[in-house]
Design a protein around this motif. Structure first.
Motif, PDB file in Angstrom:
ATOM      1  N   TRP A   1       0.786  -1.336  -0.235  1.00 38.37           N
ATOM      2  CA  TRP A   1       0.011   0.302  -0.408  1.00 38.37           C
ATOM      3  C   TRP A   1       0.854   1.241  -0.044  1.00 38.37           C
ATOM      4  O   TRP A   1       1.893   0.927   0.642  1.00 38.37           O
ATOM      5  CB  TRP A   1      -0.663  -0.455   0.917  1.00 38.37           C
ATOM      6  N   ASP A   2       0.729   2.657  -0.699  1.00 38.83           N
ATOM      7  CA  ASP A   2       1.395   3.635  -0.213  1.00 38.83           C
ATOM      8  C   ASP A   2       0.528   4.279   1.103  1.00 38.83           C
ATOM      9  O   ASP A   2      -0.163   3.685   2.003  1.00 38.83           O
ATOM     10  CB  ASP A   2       0.573   4.688  -1.151  1.00 38.83           C
ATOM     11  N   GLY A   3       1.344   5.343   1.106  1.00 39.63           N
ATOM     12  CA  GLY A   3       1.229   5.536   3.117  1.00 39.63           C
ATOM     13  C   GLY A   3      -0.060   6.234   2.764  1.00 39.63           C
ATOM     14  O   GLY A   3      -0.338   5.794   4.493  1.00 39.63           O
ATOM     15  N   PRO A   4      -1.090   7.333   2.628  1.00 39.47           N
ATOM     16  CA  PRO A   4      -2.024   7.237   2.807  1.00 39.47           C
ATOM     17  C   PRO A   4      -3.089   6.035   2.846  1.00 39.47           C
ATOM     18  O   PRO A   4      -3.881   5.825   4.520  1.00 39.47           O
ATOM     19  CB  PRO A   4      -2.907   8.058   2.086  1.00 39.47           C
ATOM     20  N   THR A   5      -3.409   4.820   2.080  1.00 38.08           N
ATOM     21  CA  THR A   5      -4.110   3.667   2.729  1.00 38.08           C
ATOM     22  C   THR A   5      -4.174   3.418   4.207  1.00 38.08           C
ATOM     23  O   THR A   5      -4.127   3.206   5.172  1.00 38.08           O
ATOM     24  CB  THR A   5      -4.345   3.252   1.200  1.00 38.08           C
ATOM     25  N   ALA A   6      -2.098   2.939   4.116  1.00 40.53           N
ATOM     26  CA  ALA A   6      -1.572   2.610   5.302  1.00 40.53           C
ATOM     27  C   ALA A   6      -1.792   3.516   6.811  1.00 40.53           C
ATOM     28  O   ALA A   6      -2.313   2.582   7.568  1.00 40.53           O
ATOM     29  CB  ALA A   6      -0.605   2.458   5.133  1.00 40.53           C
TER      30      ALA A   6
END
Ligand code: AFP
Length: 341
Positions: A222-227
């Motif tokens: 995942w990318d940062g915002p989703t994580a």
């Protein structure tokens, strides 16, 4: 005896009656849309019956073909696609059809042509067929602006231009959820009558929900915002309770639950799939249209989903959709990430 309740039970609002009522609000209408919809409804009834009989009729199993996404097609996929394509063409109201199962768009021959373009996934969630999990049909409807010769550009329009969208879920009951641009209504198939009856009038999604829905097996990519968002769901720092996780892996079922109970459904981009998995025209747009009509939001990680302008008919996009406040949170995390870059 409760006469009022009895009167209600005997005064059934079928989907046909509902659509005709809506049509009467537009005196200029020639009834084309009602006819088109009745053909879609017929397709849904047919697929519902086939899904219910699947085990018995030995319809389950591979048809030996591969669809445009490289997935093995099940017999039910093939059957559902055939049924919808034929039902839509025979309505005499369509000009271009885009189906998840067909690599190329179908241009309806001039003698059977009408003004509507229909994008659809005839049987979404097909990997769930063999274990009896809910699956569904998703559709979106555009109208040609003028009477020019149809071209692909007529379906490569932003979701915002859709006239109507809906899905039919083949689950413990068969439920058709529809929006023609003025709210969302849900109809349940009464098998004894063979009619969809209005059971969920004017659906509004709760402003904030207690459920998040995502394939956590993809978390490492995942990318940062989703994580960060999922971390917040599990370990909230504001004293609120953690959210519950529900993920069926069948978009229609996951979105249906989100619409009724609130919360967020996500299929984000990740390192392996920079555009996510879900298809813009016949998954992202119709579901985003319904969410907005029910008071929720839909976001791609960059913009409002319905503002996307697809360049290809089978294009994919990341998607976050659901309760207004929950989508607002993921939007804020993406905005913060963008500021850092
Ligand atoms: P299938 O049609 O291959 O079962 O895919 C279903 C789907 O397109 C959509 O209905 C789900 O939300 C999503 O894929 C599930 O994908 P993952 O299995 O990667 O979680």
């Amino acid at each position: 005896m409760d006469h009022e309740a009895d009167a209600h039970r005997t005064d059934l609002m079928t989907i046909t009656r509902f659509v005709l009522n809506e049509q009467s609000k537009h005196p200029e209408s020639r009834g084309d849309f009602s006819i088109l919809l009745s053909h879609i409804v017929l397709g849904c009834k047919f697929v519902c019956s086939a899904v219910n009989k699947a085990g018995l009729a030995k319809l389950i199993g591979l048809a030996g073909e591969t669809n445009v996404q490289g997935e093995e097609q099940k017999k039910l996929d093939v059957l559902s696609n055939d049924v919808f394509v034929k039902a839509l063409i025979s309505s005499g109201r369509t000009c271009i059809l885009v189906s998840e199962e067909d690599e190329e768009a179908i241009f309806v021959e001039p003698s059977k042509r009408g003004r509507y373009c229909v994008v659809f996934d005839p049987l979404d969630g097909s990997s769930n067929i063999d274990c009896g999990v809910s699956i569904g049909t998703i559709f979106g409807i555009y109208m040609m602006k003028d009477s020019h010769e149809p071209t692909l550009d007529d379906v490569l329009q932003p979701g915002n231009n859709m006239l109507a969208a809906g899905y039919c879920m083949y689950g413990s009951s068969c439920t058709l959820v529809l929006s023609t641009g003025s709210g969302v209504n849900g109809f349940t198939l009464d098998p004894s009558l063979g009619e969809f009856i209005l059971t969920h009038p004017d659906i509004k999604i709760p402003k904030k929900g207690k459920i998040y829905s995502v394939n956590e097996g993809n978390a490492k990519n995942w990318d940062g915002p989703t994580a960060k968002y999922v971390e917040k769901c599990k370990f909230p720092k504001d004293g609120s309770s953690p959210k519950s996780l529900r993920y069926i892996g069948s978009m229609v079922a996951d979105v249906h639950r989100t619409l009724l109970y609130g919360g967020i459904f996500m299929y984000p981009r990740d390192k392996k799939s920079p555009n996510g998995k879900l298809r813009v025209l016949y998954e992202v747009f119709p579901m985003s249209f319904l969410m907005e009509q029910a008071g929720g939001q839909s976001f791609t990680g960059k913009q409002r989903a319905l503002d996307l302008v697809p360049k290809k008919i089978h294009e994919r996009s990341p998607i976050f959709l659901g309760s207004y406040d929950d989508v607002e949170e993921i939007k804020a995390l993406y905005a913060a990430e963008e500021k850092k870059e």
